[in-house]
Design an enzyme around this catalytic site. Structure first.
Site, PDB file in Angstrom:
ATOM      1  CG  ASN A  20      -0.262  -0.016   2.524  1.00  0.00           C
ATOM      2  OD1 ASN A  20       0.914   0.314   2.638  1.00  0.00           O
ATOM      3  ND2 ASN A  20      -0.986  -0.399   3.564  1.00  0.00           N
ATOM      4  CB  THR A  72      -3.288  -2.929  -9.544  1.00  0.00           C
ATOM      5  OG1 THR A  72      -2.984  -3.698 -10.717  1.00  0.00           O
ATOM      6  CG2 THR A  72      -4.788  -2.937  -9.293  1.00  0.00           C
ATOM      7  CD  GLN A 122      -5.617  -6.075 -12.856  1.00  0.00           C
ATOM      8  OE1 GLN A 122      -4.760  -5.558 -12.146  1.00  0.00           O
ATOM      9  NE2 GLN A 122      -5.769  -7.392 -12.935  1.00  0.00           N
ATOM     10  CG  HIS A 143      -6.041  -6.013  -7.467  1.00  0.00           C
ATOM     11  ND1 HIS A 143      -5.307  -6.918  -6.732  1.00  0.00           N
ATOM     12  CD2 HIS A 143      -5.964  -6.443  -8.746  1.00  0.00           C
ATOM     13  CE1 HIS A 143      -4.816  -7.845  -7.527  1.00  0.00           C
ATOM     14  NE2 HIS A 143      -5.202  -7.584  -8.760  1.00  0.00           N
ATOM     15  CD  GLU A 184       0.354  -3.051 -12.076  1.00  0.00           C
ATOM     16  OE1 GLU A 184       0.815  -3.833 -11.232  1.00  0.00           O
ATOM     17  OE2 GLU A 184      -0.725  -2.427 -11.902  1.00  0.00           O
ATOM     18  CG  HIS A 185      -1.510  -5.276 -15.469  1.00  0.00           C
ATOM     19  ND1 HIS A 185      -1.901  -4.629 -14.298  1.00  0.00           N
ATOM     20  CD2 HIS A 185      -0.782  -6.351 -15.087  1.00  0.00           C
ATOM     21  CE1 HIS A 185      -1.434  -5.291 -13.258  1.00  0.00           C
ATOM     22  NE2 HIS A 185      -0.751  -6.346 -13.701  1.00  0.00           N
ATOM     23  CG  ASP A 205      -2.915 -10.777 -12.050  1.00  0.00           C
ATOM     24  OD1 ASP A 205      -1.956 -10.002 -12.204  1.00  0.00           O
ATOM     25  OD2 ASP A 205      -4.102 -10.396 -12.011  1.00  0.00           O
ATOM     26  CD  GLU A 242      38.586  13.657 -17.482  1.00  0.00           C
ATOM     27  OE1 GLU A 242      38.872  13.124 -16.390  1.00  0.00           O
ATOM     28  OE2 GLU A 242      37.685  13.247 -18.228  1.00  0.00           O
ATOM     29  CG  HIS A 290      43.338  10.390 -12.488  1.00  0.00           C
ATOM     30  ND1 HIS A 290      43.254  11.274 -11.445  1.00  0.00           N
ATOM     31  CD2 HIS A 290      42.171   9.678 -12.484  1.00  0.00           C
ATOM     32  CE1 HIS A 290      42.087  11.122 -10.826  1.00  0.00           C
ATOM     33  NE2 HIS A 290      41.412  10.148 -11.439  1.00  0.00           N
TER      34      HIS A 290
END
Length: 452
Positions: free
Chosen positions: A236, A259, A281, A284, A350-351, A384, A438, A443
């Protein structure tokens, strides 16, 4: 662009008419339906919970379990005998379904495991990329309005395929089951061979995984919660907020929101199928989103009628009506399928289901979605449970840049550089030149000192 929305009831599934409108990315993003998620409001409460778990350990977990779940506990670890009993008492039909889901998920996860790569730049010069599993993961399985043994599978299978050596599952304690997670959750974990399951939920579970919880004095040290490296799994708003706040302390898969399903349909679509999938869906969560995108006003009307009939007979009718009547759900009318595909790619569902005459071809043009379900016989419900794909997917438009849970979520890529003296001498002048460009001359000196 026009939107006609009425009071928050199922009959007010809003219409968004984009026919003739400019479909540039920014304009679409501004008008497409989304749920309202107030992370700021949740953050203060979640920050307090995380601080308590870090400071008080099991005392905080125990107090929060009593406060939020109505259970009394001295520790969170589910006993092995409870896991074994849950599997022994599992409905054989449910067990068969879980076993089929596990088999298909394992096959897909095994195919995802990447191979190490090695590039040879000449004699004595190689760079290799090795894939290494993270040390330990915490897998969150929600409770609340439904029971999610499928989420046990979706979290654990790719972690196991990646080779993670230590897995722990957290799921909220249930008063009606003696303070343990739902027995079907325990049975699914037992089927997968995951031995460590904790009866804890919400933000406190995420905090416990991220920071660890030592055992109180006099309690078996085996009951301690060791910190993890990665936390995954849906939850959640408070779970999502907790994951946001511990990101960086641990890796996370995503900050999952409610969802959502989007359906792209043309005049050939079956409105009864579409309505059923939207309802599937919407059941849910009252904040779940269901969006139909179509170039056919007739299909839009037919789906609305089908929703009315199917909603009247579905078990969670009230929850469905609230979700479909919310500002996050809508019917979107577009000029043609090209425009519909453009809307889909901005919405980044999402889907996403494709119910068109040329479903496979249309699906090939989708560039932003957690998962794409092609054709009338690939409903989201299949994904799912038993498609073999993973149902832990990016929400709230984050599929524009994020991926669903997969084996790579639990792997690290380590680059290994192996040059001998002769190989280094070939590129030494270039390293020195670039270092000086640089203004980092040390280096270059670190290379030059090897060639006196």
């Amino acid at each position: 662009m026009t939107s006609n929305a009425s009071p928050q009831t199922f009959s007010a599934l809003q219409d968004l008419d984009l026919r003739g409108a400019a479909l540039d990315h920014a304009s679409l993003k501004a008008v497409l339906p989304r749920p309202e998620l107030n992370f700021a409001t949740a953050a203060e409460a979640v920050e307090g919970i995380i601080a308590r778990v870090r400071a008080e350990g099991f005392a905080a977990l125990s107090d929060l379990a009593e406060r939020f779940d109505g259970v009394t506990q001295t520790h969170t670890r589910v006993p092995a005998e409870a896991m074994e009993r849950a599997l022994a008492e599992l409905d054989p039909k449910v067990r068969a379904g879980l076993e089929e889901s596990i088999a298909r998920a394992r096959a897909f996860a095994a195919a995802q495991v990447p191979e190490d790569t090695r590039v040879d730049y000449g004699t004595g010069a190689t760079v290799t990329q090795r894939w290494v599993p993270v040390r330990r993961v915490g897998l969150y399985v929600p409770g609340g309005l439904a029971v999610y043994p499928s989420s046990v599978i979706m979290n654990a299978v790719p972690a196991l395929a990646a080779g993670v050596g230590s897995l722990a599952i957290a799921s909220p304690p249930q008063k009606e089951f003696g303070g343990l997670p739902h027995p079907t959750i325990l049975a699914a974990a037992q089927l997968l061979g995951v031995e460590e399951v904790h009866a804890m939920g919400g933000a406190q579970a995420i905090a416990a995984f991220a920071y660890g919880v030592p055992v109180p004095e006099g309690i078996d040290p085996q009951l301690a919660i060791e910190p993890v490296d990665v936390v995954t799994g849906p939850g959640n708003l408070f779970v999502a907020t907790a994951k946001r706040l511990v990101k960086g302390v641990v890796g996370i898969d995503a900050e999952a929101g409610p969802t959502e399903i989007a359906i792209l349909a043309d005049a050939t679509a079956n409105p009864d199928f579409i309505a059923a999938d939207m309802i599937s869906q919407a059941e849910h969560d009252p904040n779940a989103a269901a969006v139909l995108i179509t170039d056919s006003p007739e299909i839009a009307e037919a789906v609305r009628n089908a929703l009315e009939g199917q909603c009247a007979t579905t078990k969670h009718s009230e929850r469905v009506r609230i979700a479909l009547g919310g500002k996050q759900s809508a019917t979107i009318l577009v000029d043609d399928m090209a425009a519909g595909i453009a809307v889909c790619n901005v919405y980044a569902a999402e889907h996403l289901e494709i119910h068109t005459a040329n479903a496979a071809a249309d699906a090939a043009h989708i560039t932003a979605a957690g998962a794409v379900f092609v054709g009338a016989h690939s409903p989201v419900s299949l994904g799912d449970y038993c498609a073999g794909s993973n149902h832990v997917l990016p929400t709230s438009g984050t599929a524009a840049f994020a991926s669903g849970l997969n084996v790579n979520t639990f792997l690290k890529a380590i680059q290994v550089i192996d040059y001998d003296r002769a190989a280094l001498s070939v590129v030494a002048p270039h390293v020195v030149a670039l270092a000086n460009a640089e203004d980092l001359p040390a280096h270059g000196d670190a290379v030059a000192i090897r060639f006196p």
